[in-house]
Design an enzyme around this catalytic site. Structure first.
Site, PDB file in Angstrom:
ATOM      1  N   CYS A 126      48.286  35.212  37.253  1.00 47.70           N
ATOM      2  CA  CYS A 126      47.623  35.667  38.475  1.00 47.70           C
ATOM      3  C   CYS A 126      48.317  35.097  39.713  1.00 47.70           C
ATOM      4  O   CYS A 126      48.327  35.732  40.772  1.00 47.70           O
ATOM      5  CB  CYS A 126      46.140  35.293  38.459  1.00 47.70           C
ATOM      6  N   ASP A 148      42.736  41.251  43.061  1.00 49.42           N
ATOM      7  CA  ASP A 148      42.344  40.307  42.012  1.00 49.42           C
ATOM      8  C   ASP A 148      42.904  40.819  40.695  1.00 49.42           C
ATOM      9  O   ASP A 148      42.231  41.523  39.943  1.00 49.42           O
ATOM     10  CB  ASP A 148      40.816  40.199  41.972  1.00 49.42           C
ATOM     11  N   HIS A 184      42.161  30.178  39.238  1.00 51.55           N
ATOM     12  CA  HIS A 184      42.467  31.605  39.370  1.00 51.55           C
ATOM     13  C   HIS A 184      43.001  31.868  40.775  1.00 51.55           C
ATOM     14  O   HIS A 184      42.578  31.227  41.744  1.00 51.55           O
ATOM     15  CB  HIS A 184      41.200  32.420  39.113  1.00 51.55           C
ATOM     16  N   ASN A 219      47.177  40.926  34.254  1.00 58.96           N
ATOM     17  CA  ASN A 219      47.391  39.491  34.030  1.00 58.96           C
ATOM     18  C   ASN A 219      47.825  39.274  32.588  1.00 58.96           C
ATOM     19  O   ASN A 219      47.159  39.710  31.657  1.00 58.96           O
ATOM     20  CB  ASN A 219      46.085  38.734  34.312  1.00 58.96           C
TER      21      ASN A 219
END
Length: 1173
Positions: free
Chosen positions: A295, A553, A536, A290
């Site tokens: 993201c 993630d 997020h 990131n």
């Protein structure tokens, strides 16, 4: 959530009760006073439950309601960690631990081992094929405390590993005071994560159930539940007062036996961040780093990467000749290749750089749908004319038909459209089926909204869309972000919305194909946590379409269950959810793949699918990166040597021997500790000269701020380290003398540092006003200058007997003439040193040169400066650069710039730079008496000197006596406006302003040639100040615009029974005015139908459209709707009431639809996504 339960522990009976304090699994006589249970970190003696925050700043709901918390326990938690995610059950392990130290005065003896609960064979754990190792997502472990009644200090259980982190039970006695000030003793029960780590960058989100097991089969375990983001400053979490000490010691309660208790924890944890989590090992895939707020992009890139057919096509795009820094296609190939073959998280900086994004773009969250469309459009255009042309539409393009069908006549209109994604409304919809039904729902056009069916006139009709074809890969955007007109901003809907692993879309097709049903399998779920201000993004992907899901993630990839990927992302509010689902976390985009195309779309991408040219290029890039990385890591061991050869001095027109701002260096890297002899070998090898034919002369900074070559004693220094010889200069600049090939010598002449001196020669040509470099020479310090003259004439190409004038160049703007040619050099030249420069010129003067001597030349050079002139009227104008003298006057400056621009000097106006800003300041008067140097004092230091200018239509000396006035002009039809800039006299009136306007306006045939002055505010117009009003009295502000307009012929004369009224457009609300307002003449007693005819003619509106116009008289914000057939003009209706003196006059409102394109509304952090390259 699936939990493995024991016969004595029923686990979680109702998942909805995870975040409620009244559902502890205990019997009636258990200690359950929730208002005394403090959920805290054991590391701090004071404090209550900390509301850990996610990236959105929104506090998570605590698992218990904390009441009656005394001041000594209060603390505020400020959790700096990032967004946390929930993890689903993957495997469960039970670990048993026994402590033999109760602390304090306890006897040291072994306690009884309590057998842990056995899994219920009726319960199953999803993804049971996953290894039961330290990377597991959940586990159950126990800790038995012997001699509990004597426990005085904290005790820790052995570690149980979950997600590769050590988890321990922490237990301790805690004391507090009740409301009656009596001392109370309780059991402190905490879960500790990674407690011995010294790192401060790790974090791990987990939910856990803390249980005190009973020793009697008829007593339920006493349990509490927690959820927490564990990190270095809060690595334990639990309850300061889990249960009263006396209740535990009471055998009737059933929790103690033989002075021993057993504590149990069931923990479910996310994959951690900031620790060595090996995504490749645990899942076979890697994540993306990131950059700050990318993201959203990472989620989308992973989705496109696992669309294997697209990945295969991306690899085959021709990029052999593409610029590696600007090619989006090559950058995407690089990211996909690294995702496929790397073992570590992949960076995306080269990709965003190829987009043309600045650093700020990487810290702004963009709209995902917009980014996807822009990126696919870029790929589609890149694939044109190649072997993979059409891949993007083949995969993602579907078709729908928009239709309008009349109900009462046989007339319909259809239009076929393509789509790459479908936006589904989720507000008020329970599931994906309801959203699709809403999408194809019919809309009735009737009443005021009837459909214009051409020759059939206005008709009742049905309007809608129906799908004619769905693509192999279906992108569904769930409209969770929508505009809220009340708050005038975007809001996020967190409503529960169900979607399924398998869907059938045949019922939404115009003509379903029985041989190829529209059955789809869920491939990816893109999830957002947070609100409209930020948050997020993560993505859950089913890579092979076989129901085995992974969570991506950013840089962390972990296995997860189908339940976590799908059901946990439905969204919903607190009352609808259990503890494992967060209120602000939900799906916003779904990717489905058609069952009949699964094999094609997800076919494995092998090495054979990657062109060898691409693989070789990326491998070479990787190799070069490793070389550069090695160089960076070893940079402290090396130094730079900047080498200048003699040809680098040719053409230099300034002081010293070269321009330090534009050097012609040959750059070498050498180890600092290398010997001078090794440096000489390096030079010999690089320039193909033997060492005896080269000699280095290091440049040194003299006290008079000049840079001159100096002597390097090779005999004495050959065994010294280069960095020591350079006296720690890095980079080190040297003049490398090479033996001239035509010299006839085999080695450079000897140089005696005691008796010889190195001199350099420069000749000045006054005719060309140029300096010519004439080489160097070794001379004995005792030699006379008269002996040097023949050599200089030879170097300059002059006859041998040419008389010369010699000068010594001492420092900038300090050139001294040498008068005594018969004295030795050591006496004639001041402080004779190696590197001194002799200037010479012919003694005969050049009559017509404005710089006849080199003293004049260098004096002019000293004041010379480069100035960039920028046109202030041209946005982002790069300007042009001129070399000028700082002693120039305003007139000389204007003439020089005018000659460059090609205009009259008096048609230019100059502006100084604002103090330390790159923007124009006040205009410069043409009578300015200073010099160019005075204008440049406001430029930023060490930045290019700038002066702004603009070209004028009138002479600058006239302009300075005039006032610039910006206003709007509209023609007689009031359909369009344009901005005009007028230059009336500073002390003029409105009449003078109108006369100036007539010079710019082109009047049409039949025009009255008469202008009037009006003012516009909030899209309503009124007559402006009278013509005798001085211009200084006009108030100019953002809320008011002055307008000049042509007076129509019928409004030249206004009779007593006539009036000019203001007319304005609005839509529904009288405050929603828009468009160009206008003035209109009306007459007392005339029918309003005639007024309407004049308005329609003035505006040029077609009859059908004008029929929809409604008219109102608006006074003080109140609307009086006019009935066209009945109303007769009454001038009193348009005059303010006597008690409303000074208030705005009533105006005539035209109520109709605003067809002008609406201005888009932007969040203050949003801007349109562009891929520039």
């Amino acid at each position: 959530m699936c939990l493995v339960c024991s016969p004595r522990s029923e686990g979680i009976k109702n998942s909805k009760n995870w975040s409620r304090h009244d559902t502890h699994n205990n019997c009636g006589n258990c200690y359950a006073a929730a208002d005394k249970d403090l959920l805290v970190s054991a590391r701090k003696n004071k404090g209550v439950f900390g509301f850990a925050k996610d990236r959105t700043g929104a506090a998570r709901t605590p698992s218990l309601n904390m009441n009656h918390v005394t001041g000594q326990y209060r603390r505020s938690e400020d959790n700096p960690q990032a967004e946390v995610e929930e993890m689903e059950t993957q495997e469960v392990t039970t670990t048993e631990s026994v402590t033999d130290t109760g602390g304090g005065e306890m006897d040291q003896q072994n306690g009884e081992v309590i057998i842990g609960p056995q899994p219920d064979p009726g319960m199953t754990v999803q993804d049971a094929d996953m290894e039961e190792d330290e990377a597991r997502s959940e586990a159950t472990f126990r800790y038995t405390v012997q001699q509990f009644s004597k426990l005085k200090d904290s005790a820790l259980s052995p570690a149980c590993y979950v997600r590769n982190l050590p988890w321990k039970i922490m237990v301790m006695p805690r004391n507090s005071h009740g409301q009656d000030r009596t001392a109370q003793r309780s059991l402190g029960f905490f879960l500790q994560c990674n407690g011995e780590s010294e790192s401060s960058s790790w974090s791990c989100y987990a939910v856990a159930e803390l249980r005190l097991l009973s020793v009697r089969p008829d007593v339920e375990p006493f349990s509490r539940k927690i959820q927490h983001l564990f990190y270095s400053k809060e690595n334990d979490w639990g309850f300061s007062h889990f249960m009263a000490w006396n209740d535990i010691l009471d055998p009737e309660k059933g929790y103690i036996k033989d002075d021993a208790i057993t504590l149990e924890v069931h923990v479910v944890a996310d994959a951690p961040h900031g620790v060595s989590w090996d995504s490749k090992k645990h899942t076979g895939y890697v994540g993306l780093k990131n950059q700050g707020a990318t993201c959203y992009m990472n989620s989308l890139l992973q989705t496109l990467y696992f669309t294997n057919q697209l990945r295969r096509a991306v690899y085959k795009m021709p990029t052999e000749s593409d610029d590696s820094t600007k090619s989006v296609a090559l950058a995407l190939q690089r990211v996909f290749h690294e995702l496929q073959f790397c073992d570590k998280p992949v960076g995306t900086k080269k990709l965003t750089k190829s987009f043309g994004w600045e650093t700020l773009d990487s810290f702004m969250q963009h709209d995902v749908q917009e980014f996807l469309r822009v990126l696919l459009d870029k790929l589609e255009s890149k694939m044109k004319g190649t072997c993979v042309e059409g891949t993007v539409p083949k995969l993602f393009e579907g078709k729908m038909i928009s239709y309008i069908r009349c109900k009462n006549v046989d007339y319909s209109s259809t239009r076929s459209e393509t789509f790459y994604d479908i936006q589904l409304n989720i507000k008020g919809k329970k599931n994906i089926d309801e959203s699709f039904k809403d999408y194809i729902a019919k809309e009735t056009l009737d009443g005021d909204n009837k459909y214009d069916a051409g020759e059939h006139g206005l008709q009742d009709a049905e309007k809608g869309v129906i799908f004619s074809a769905f693509p192999p890969v279906l992108h569904l955007h769930l409209m969770r972000f929508q505009y809220d007109p009340i708050t005038d901003c975007s809001v996020k809907f967190n409503d529960r919305f169900e979607f399924y692993e398998k869907i059938s879309l045949d019922s939404y097709l115009q003509e379903p194909d029985p041989s190829n049903p529209a059955n789809y399998t869920l491939h990816a779920v893109l999830v957002h946590s947070g609100d409209n201000h930020g948050g997020h993004y993560v993505v859950f992907i089913n890579p092979r379409g076989d129901g085995k899901w992974c969570k991506f993630d950013d840089d962390v990839v972990s296995r997860c269950t189908k339940q976590e990927a799908i059901e946990h992302n439905y969204g919903g509010h607190d009352e609808d959810m259990n503890m494992t689902v967060k209120h602000c976390t939900n799906a916003y985009m779904l990717v489905y793949i058609r069952d009949s195309e699964l094999h094609n779309v997800l076919q494995e991408v092998t090495d054979a699918d990657i062109p060898s040219e691409l693989a070789d290029r990326l491998a070479e890039e990787k190799r070069m990166e490793q070389v550069r990385r090695k160089e960076r890591n070893e940079a402290h061991l090396y130094m730079t040597i900047n080498v200048l050869l003699e040809d680098s001095f040719d053409g230099h027109q300034g002081n010293d021997l070269y321009d330090p701002d534009r050097p012609l260096f040959r750059v070498f890297k050498i180890k600092k500790m290398a010997l001078v002899s090794e440096m000489m070998d390096m030079f010999a090898d690089a320039f193909k000269y033997p060492t005896e034919q080269i000699r280095p002369w290091p440049f040194s900074q003299r006290s008079n701020q000049t840079m001159r070559p100096s002597m390097l004693d090779l005999e004495a220094d050959s065994h010294k380290a280069v960095i020591d010889t350079a006296e720690n200069q890095n980079p080190w600049t040297i003049f490398l003398e090479l033996l001239p090939p035509d010299s006839g010598l085999t080695m450079l002449p000897n140089f005696d540092k005691e008796t010889d001196v190195l001199l350099f020669f420069k000749m000045y040509d006054p005719k060309q006003k140029k300096i010519h470099y004439c080489g160097h020479s070794y001379l004995p310090v005792t030699s006379k200058l008269s002996e040097l003259v023949p050599l200089l004439n030879e170097r300059a190409g002059f006859p041998p007997d040419t008389e010369l004038v010699l000068y010594e160049e001492i420092r900038p703007n300090m050139i001294e003439k040498i008068t005594n040619f018969n004295e030795p050099l050591e006496k004639v030249l001041d402080e004779l040193m190696d590197g001194d420069i002799i200037l010479f010129e012919k003694e005969e003067r050049e009559e017509f040169s404005d710089l006849p001597t080199c003293i004049d030349y260098f004096k002019d050079l000293y004041y010379r400066v480069e100035v960039t002139f920028v046109d202030k009227c041209t946005p982002n104008d790069p300007g042009f650069t001129m070399e000028l003298s700082q002693r120039m006057t305003y007139d000389q400056l204007a003439r020089a710039v005018a000659q460059r621009v090609g205009t009259d000097p008096y048609l230019l106006q100059f502006f100084k730079c604002q103090n330390y800003k790159d923007s124009p300041g006040h205009p410069l008067r043409c009578t300015f008496e200073g010099t160019l140097k005075d204008l440049l004092v406001f430029s930023k230091p060490k930045a290019p000197k700038k002066i702004f200018y603009q070209q004028l239509s009138i002479r600058v000396n006239e302009l300075e006596n005039k006032k610039q006035f910006k206003c709007i002009y509209v023609g007689p039809n009031v359909l369009e406006e344009k901005e005009i800039i007028l230059y009336p006299n500073k002390r003029g009136t409105v009449a003078d302003l109108l006369e100036e306007a007539k010079k710019q306006i082109e009047f049409g045939e039949g025009s009255t040639g008469k202008l009037r002055f009006t003012e516009v505010s909030c899209n309503k117009v009124a007559l402006g100040p009278k013509e005798d009003t001085p211009l200084d009295h006009l108030v100019i502000n953002a809320a008011k615009i002055y307008r000049i307009e042509e007076v129509p012929r019928d409004e030249l004369h206004i009779a007593e029974d006539e009036m000019l009224i203001s007319c304005a457009h609005f839509q529904k609300e009288v405050f929603s005015t828009f468009g160009l307002p206008f003035l209109l003449k009306i007459k007392q007693g005339e029918p309003f139908t005639k007024v309407k005819e004049r308005i329609q003619k003035r505006l040029g509106v077609p009859d059908k459209e004008f029929e929809k116009y409604k008219f109102s008289i608006v006074a003080m914000g109140r609307q009086q709707v006019l009935q066209d057939d009945e109303y007769v003009v009454n001038l009193a209706d348009f005059r303010p009431l006597p008690n409303q003196a000074g208030s705005p006059k009533p105006w005539l409102g035209l109520d109709h639809v605003n067809k002008a394109p609406k201005k888009s509304r932007f969040n203050y952090l949003e801007k349109a996504i562009k891929i520039y390259n």
